[in-house]
Enzyme design. Structure first.
Site, short mmCIF file in Angstrom:
data_model
loop_
_atom_site.label_atom_id
_atom_site.label_comp_id
_atom_site.label_asym_id
_atom_site.label_seq_id
_atom_site.Cartn_x
_atom_site.Cartn_y
_atom_site.Cartn_z
CG HIS A 1 -2.32 0.33 1.02
ND1 HIS A 1 -2.92 0.35 -0.23
CD2 HIS A 1 -3.32 0.67 1.90
CE1 HIS A 1 -4.20 0.69 -0.11
NE2 HIS A 1 -4.46 0.89 1.17
CE1 TYR B 1 -1.41 5.27 10.27
CE2 TYR B 1 -2.05 7.36 11.29
CZ TYR B 1 -1.27 6.20 11.29
OH TYR B 1 -0.37 5.98 12.29
#
Length: 202
Positions: free
Chosen positions: A19, A64
């Site tokens: 990711h 995030y």
């Protein structure tokens, strides 16, 4: 002016995750092209330099993944940028490993970072989709992207990150097809040709 955004999650816990390949790419762009030192800005870390005689800001949101749009919106508003000035580098499970595609707008294929950015600045920004492969079944996707690249994958990951950074000036000039071509040929030359699979995303 261009805003290059690398997507990922902050902190050492996540730095080797699939990711986080977007973070890896913008780190290498800044390093390779001699950008200014990273500093805290726009709810993340930012650096600045020049590519193809154009001012470029590189940004790693520290919000995030799911809230990446907050940081991107801050930078877009500060510099008064248009969606077309924004280039987002992100992991793409619908592309085979080492394959790269550039697209403008379109679907987000369940990518929460893109969902957040689209909600904050609109959908017509450019995306550099960095293939990390699909685990095979939907239930395994979350674990797949939040796990580190396997040791056996590291050679192609390093080659891809290096090649994308090397050719980043073509993205500044909006020569997306030329960029894709250069990356594909360079990866072939390094022995990491993709498997030729067609992408499944609009």
């Amino acid at each position: 002016m261009r805003l290059f955004v690398g997507l990922g999650n902050p902190g050492t816990k996540y730095q080797g995750n699939r990711h986080n390949i977007g973070f890896m790419v913008v780190d290498e762009i800044a390093r390779r092209h001699g950008f200014a030192p990273w500093r805290r800005r726009f709810q993340g870390e930012a650096s600045e330099g020049t590519l193809d005689r154009e001012r470029v800001i590189v940004l790693k949101p520290a919000t995030y993944m799911n809230n990446s749009g907050n940081a991107v919106q801050d930078a877009v508003q500060f510099f008064k940028l248009k969606e077309a000035d924004v280039v987002v580098f992100h992991d793409e499970i619908e592309l085979p490993p080492a394959k790269v595609r550039v697209k403008v707008g379109g679907g987000i294929a369940g990518h929460n970072g893109l969902r957040s950015i689209s909600a904050h600045i609109g959908n017509d920004y450019r995306r550099v989709r960095l293939g990390v492969g699909h685990p095979g079944v939907k239930e395994l996707v979350h674990a797949h992207v939040l796990n580190d690249f396997a040791r056996s994958e590291r050679s192609w990951v390093e080659a891809l990150v290096d090649t994308v950074a090397e050719n980043a000036a073509l993205l500044v000039a909006a020569k997306d097809s030329a960029f894709q071509n250069k990356v594909h040929l360079a990866m072939q030359a390094k022995g990491f040709a993709d498997n030729g699979g067609e992408d499944k995303q609009n």
